[in-house]
Design an enzyme around this catalytic site. Structure first.
Site, short mmCIF file in Angstrom:
data_model
loop_
_atom_site.label_atom_id
_atom_site.label_comp_id
_atom_site.label_asym_id
_atom_site.label_seq_id
_atom_site.Cartn_x
_atom_site.Cartn_y
_atom_site.Cartn_z
N HIS A 120 0.84 -1.20 0.00
CA HIS A 120 0.00 0.00 0.00
C HIS A 120 0.87 1.25 0.00
O HIS A 120 1.23 1.75 1.06
CB HIS A 120 -0.90 -0.01 1.22
CG HIS A 120 -1.74 -1.26 1.33
ND1 HIS A 120 -1.22 -2.46 1.77
CD2 HIS A 120 -3.04 -1.50 1.04
CE1 HIS A 120 -2.17 -3.39 1.74
NE2 HIS A 120 -3.28 -2.83 1.31
N PRO A 148 -6.46 -5.33 11.09
CA PRO A 148 -7.92 -5.30 11.15
C PRO A 148 -8.32 -3.87 11.56
O PRO A 148 -8.04 -3.44 12.68
CB PRO A 148 -8.25 -6.31 12.24
CG PRO A 148 -7.00 -7.13 12.43
CD PRO A 148 -5.87 -6.18 12.13
N HIS A 169 -4.13 3.19 -3.16
CA HIS A 169 -4.27 2.56 -1.84
C HIS A 169 -3.51 1.24 -1.76
O HIS A 169 -2.70 1.06 -0.85
CB HIS A 169 -5.76 2.31 -1.53
CG HIS A 169 -5.99 1.30 -0.46
ND1 HIS A 169 -6.04 1.62 0.88
CD2 HIS A 169 -6.13 -0.06 -0.51
CE1 HIS A 169 -6.22 0.52 1.59
NE2 HIS A 169 -6.27 -0.52 0.77
N SER A 215 -23.53 -9.76 37.19
CA SER A 215 -23.80 -11.11 36.71
C SER A 215 -22.53 -11.93 36.54
O SER A 215 -22.49 -13.12 36.85
CB SER A 215 -24.48 -11.05 35.34
OG SER A 215 -25.84 -11.26 35.45
N GLU A 245 -18.41 -4.71 23.99
CA GLU A 245 -17.54 -5.87 24.16
C GLU A 245 -16.29 -5.81 23.26
O GLU A 245 -15.21 -6.21 23.67
CB GLU A 245 -18.31 -7.17 23.87
CG GLU A 245 -19.44 -7.46 24.84
CD GLU A 245 -20.73 -6.72 24.49
OE1 GLU A 245 -20.78 -6.05 23.43
OE2 GLU A 245 -21.69 -6.81 25.28
N HIS A 297 -21.74 -17.71 32.29
CA HIS A 297 -22.93 -18.23 31.60
C HIS A 297 -22.45 -19.02 30.38
O HIS A 297 -22.76 -18.72 29.25
CB HIS A 297 -23.88 -17.10 31.21
CG HIS A 297 -24.38 -16.31 32.39
ND1 HIS A 297 -23.53 -15.70 33.30
CD2 HIS A 297 -25.63 -16.04 32.83
CE1 HIS A 297 -24.25 -15.08 34.23
NE2 HIS A 297 -25.53 -15.29 33.98
N HIS A 307 -28.81 -16.82 24.02
CA HIS A 307 -27.89 -16.60 25.13
C HIS A 307 -27.09 -17.84 25.51
O HIS A 307 -26.35 -17.82 26.48
CB HIS A 307 -28.67 -16.10 26.36
CG HIS A 307 -29.00 -14.64 26.29
ND1 HIS A 307 -29.66 -14.10 25.22
CD2 HIS A 307 -28.74 -13.61 27.14
CE1 HIS A 307 -29.81 -12.80 25.42
NE2 HIS A 307 -29.25 -12.47 26.57
C1 LIG Z 1 -11.72 -4.97 9.66
C2 LIG Z 1 -11.13 -4.82 8.30
N1 LIG Z 1 -11.94 -4.86 7.23
C3 LIG Z 1 -11.43 -4.78 5.98
C4 LIG Z 1 -10.10 -4.64 5.79
C5 LIG Z 1 -9.52 -4.59 4.38
N2 LIG Z 1 -9.06 -3.25 4.08
C6 LIG Z 1 -7.79 -2.90 4.23
S1 LIG Z 1 -7.51 -1.29 3.89
C7 LIG Z 1 -9.13 -1.04 3.50
C8 LIG Z 1 -9.59 0.31 3.07
C9 LIG Z 1 -9.22 1.29 4.09
O1 LIG Z 1 -9.52 2.58 3.72
P1 LIG Z 1 -8.88 3.74 4.55
O2 LIG Z 1 -8.90 3.41 5.97
O3 LIG Z 1 -9.54 4.99 4.13
O4 LIG Z 1 -7.38 3.69 4.11
P2 LIG Z 1 -6.64 4.52 2.98
O5 LIG Z 1 -6.81 3.76 1.71
O6 LIG Z 1 -7.23 5.85 2.91
O7 LIG Z 1 -5.26 4.48 3.46
C10 LIG Z 1 -9.85 -2.20 3.66
C11 LIG Z 1 -11.29 -2.30 3.40
C12 LIG Z 1 -9.28 -4.60 6.93
N3 LIG Z 1 -7.97 -4.50 6.86
N4 LIG Z 1 -9.84 -4.66 8.16
#
Ligand SMILES: Cc1ncc(C[n+]2csc(CCOP(=O)(O)OP(=O)(O)O)c2C)c(N)n1
Ligand SMILES: [Mg+2]
Length: 694
Positions: A38, A140, A286, A409, A438, A487, A499
């Site tokens: 990227h 993530p 990107h 709980s 959570e 639980h 649940h």
């Molecule tokens: C939870 C999650 N969902 C999907 C992705 C896949 N993914 C990686 S980058 C991206 C786009 C991100 O866009 P942005 O945050 O605006 O980053 P930019 O391209 O502007 O750097 C996605 C969908 C990921 N890494 N994590």
């Protein structure tokens, strides 16, 4: 203009630009070489990363684990080349898992040349357990910013406990960069809401507002007013209209440092792929290499030698050494001196800080743990856990935690005198109130673990699904985060299948490195905590019953300390030599014992194995494992009120699975036990069938 800028020599601006373009071109070249990655976001955010690191952060590259360092989180982890460039150019030194300094740089230019290749210290996304200088694993989207809230709570907690007049031992800040993706993910909203509530003024998020995600312009899916959202959360919101204006970035960061009582959110308008004549402001920038021709054109636009690759021009390393290196080094030296005086004045507090840094426990950490007397009525797993937690939290000053609104709980509330709540005005409390969040809770607890505090988060086991991505990261990061899930089966009968966890144990057991524990009675709960507290690099999930479980008579059955081996022979045929083995966990252990007694009465040589933890058992020697589950005994029954998925590995193809194959149902527990076959007679019958003795 800030005082620091006025003092800066004129050449600084030139070197700043050269350094920024070095970050950009290293990123471009690495992605090009790897043919994946990227480039666009590192190109756009190089000035931001440069400013944070070289002008603002107190971080000594020579000692990346100095406790009072500022933290940097790259929540948009796909922009990892930004971090690899910084770690390399600042010459951050490598440290191993035992916190020893290894005497060589964490990320070399060779690593960057081998970006995204096997064993390179410049992997696709930042990985905490793998590369020094990475404060948390990201990738993530949303996890990084949520984890940064835990880091901010951690700093406040440490400051509240250990600072003394004239001794600001902890006063670091947390800087997190995030993009549109982080802002769209729900976890960032959960975490930001709590950060605003807690008034975390040591926390600064910088939002890369580039209007681009993978599918194109954000106008296709994301048109909310993000800045207003953060105002509503109670954050201080600033805006920088030009991501290349490093003086304005520096000023905004100074405002952050002066802002008290609330976290700061900086909206930074940037151009993804900045400088690329054909790719700037496009989604292609990107996640794709620019391509050879475009690389040349882009370098030309930067005034960079077009054919040079992985070029670090003369003076750039020195420029970082004179910036973050000098400032961080001096800050660390001053701190070290201060800490020496602190140690003289407050030796006990200082030695606690030492223990925290090494993830050690204080002497006497397990004193006064309860021993539960045999009792057929018994104690609920969550009740026993509550008792243990209240003792451990007093024995271990830096052990804290809380629940996602289910404290009463989950029985996780720390009730002893002076335990207190973590609130804006009382950041040193021991009870965290995560609210019904959570996912953020799990990430925040990871952030506390990264701050080296021992911390737990709790909810109903069913809602562990809402926390799972962060639980997975705790395992990937090798953090000793503790998750307490009560639980844990059909014990909340009438609440019904929404649940009642079924597949949750199987799915958590599938996470590499995560230790799951499902204790069978109150004394196993105690032993489970004894085991968990000593972990330094593994997270643990403790699942506990809602309903009372008989406390087994340990004079008749084996000691609960067997839990430390994952599985142990709890009850056996007289003289051993079993012909059938019942393997059970949690609430089904006493059920298996009842079935066992029936089998013995019928002249069948049965054995009960309590198996609270697959993972711990799997780590035992083959000899031990064969002793518990002798290979010659093929007649085996697994008894667990959860999905049968995976139990074949212990009962074999000839065994029986007295487990769940469907969702549960809404009814009193007794009726559910009958409906789903969790009764002593049914378990005994399964054993007899296996032996052909019906
Ligand atoms: C939870 C999650 N969902 C999907 C992705 C896949 N993914 C990686 S980058 C991206 C786009 C991100 O866009 P942005 O945050 O605006 O980053 P930019 O391209 O502007 O750097 C996605 C969908 C990921 N890494 N994590
Ligand atoms: Mg974007």
């Amino acid at each position: 203009m800030g005082a620091t800028q006025l003092a800066r020599p004129e050449t600084d601006g030139k070197m700043a630009q050269l350094s920024i373009n070095t970050i950009r071109t290293l990123s471009i070249d690495a992605v090009q070489e790897a043919k994946s990655g990227h480039p666009g976001t590192p190109m756009a955010l190089a000035p931001l990363a440069y400013t944070i690191w070289n002008r603002v952060m107190r971080f000594d590259p020579k000692d990346p684990i100095w406790p009072n360092r500022d933290r940097f989180v790259l929540s948009n982890g796909h922009a990892s080349m930004l971090l690899w460039s910084i770690i390399h150019l600042t010459q951050i030194q490598a440290v191993d898992a035992e916190y020893e300094r290894l005497g060589h740089p964490s990320v070399t230019l060779d690593d960057i040349r081998r970006f995204r290749q096997l064993d390179s210290r410049a992997p696709g996304h930042p990985e905490y357990h793998w590369v020094s200088g990475v404060e948390t694993t990201t990738g993530p989207l949303g996890q990084g910013v949520a984890t940064s809230v835990g880091m901010a709570i951690g700093e406040k907690w440490l400051a509240a406990h250990y600072n003394r007049p004239g001794f600001e031992i902890f006063d670091y800040n947390i800087y997190a960069i995030c993009g549109d993706g982080c802002m769209m993910e729900g976890i960032s909203s959960e975490a930001a809401s709590l950060a605003g509530h807690l008034g975390l003024d040591n926390l600064c998020w910088i939002y890369d507002n580039n209007h681009i995600t993978i599918e194109g312009d954000t106008s296709i899916a994301f048109t909310e007013d993000v800045a207003t959202r953060f105002l509503a959360y109670g954050w201080n919101v600033l805006r920088i209209g030009d991501a290349n204006d490093i003086d304005r970035i520096e000023r905004a960061l100074e405002i952050f440092q002066k802002t008290k009582g609330r976290p700061t959110f900086i909206v930074l308008d940037s151009h993804i792929g900045y400088g690329s004549p054909h790719k700037q402001d496009t989604p292609e920038a990107h996640g794709e290499p620019l391509g050879d021709d475009e690389v040349r054109l882009t370098k030309r636009a930067y005034g960079w030698p077009e054919e040079a690759k992985f070029l670090v021009p003369d003076g750039v390393y020195e420029h970082f050494a004179a910036g973050v290196g000098a400032r961080g080094g001096q800050a660390r030296r001053e701190w070290t001196e201060l800490f020496a005086q602190y140690r003289a004045k407050y030796p006990e507090l200082a030695s606690e800080i030492d223990l925290i840094q090494r993830r050690d426990l204080p002497v006497g950490w397990d004193r006064n743990l309860p021993v539960f007397p045999a009792d057929p009525q018994g104690v609920a797993g969550r009740e026993a856990s509550g008792k243990v937690l209240n003792i451990l939290a007093q024995n271990i000053p830096w052990f804290l935690g809380g629940s996602a609104d289910l404290g009463p709980s989950n029985k996780t509330t720390l009730k002893y005198d002076g335990a207190g709540s973590v609130q804006a005005a009382t950041p040193g409390g021991k009870n965290l109130h995560f609210g019904i969040r959570e996912h953020a809770m799990a990430a925040i607890v990871n952030g506390l673990s990264l701050s080296k505090l021992r911390a737990f988060g709790a909810t109903f086991f069913i809602f562990s699904d809402y926390a799972r991505p962060a639980i997975r990261l705790s395992a990937l990061m090798e953090l000793p985060t503790i998750f307490i899930f009560t639980h844990d089966a059909m014990g909340d009968g009438e609440d019904g299948p929404t649940h009642q966890p079924v597949e949750h144990l199987a799915s958590l057991r599938a996470i590499p490195g995560l230790i799951t524990l499902r204790p069978g009675d109150a004394n196993e709960v105690v032993e489970a905590f004894r085991y968990i507290m000593q972990l330094r690099h593994e997270p643990a999930v403790l699942t506990l019953s809602r309903q009372p479980l008989p406390t087994l008579d340990r004079t008749k059955y084996a000691a609960a300390s067997g839990l430390a081996r994952g599985a142990y022979v709890l009850a056996d045929a007289p003289g051993g030599n079993p012909e059938v083995i019942l393997i059970a966990t949690g609430s089904e252990v006493s059920l298996a014992v009842q079935a066992h007694e029936k089998l013995l009465a019928a002249g069948i040589r049965s054995r009960v194995v309590s198996m609270p933890s697959w993972e711990i058992f799997d780590h035992q020697t083959q000899e031990y494992k064969d002793g518990v589950l002798p290979p010659r005994v093929k007649a085996r029954v697994a008894v667990e009120q959860a999905s049968s998925f995976g139990w074949e590995r212990y009962v074999g193809t000839a065994g029986r699975l007295n487990c769940m194959k469907t969702f549960g149902a809404s009814a009193p527990l007794k009726e559910l036990q009958t409906r789903f076959g969790f009764e002593p007679d049914r378990v005994a019958a399964a054993a007899k069938e296996l032996l052909g003795r019906v």
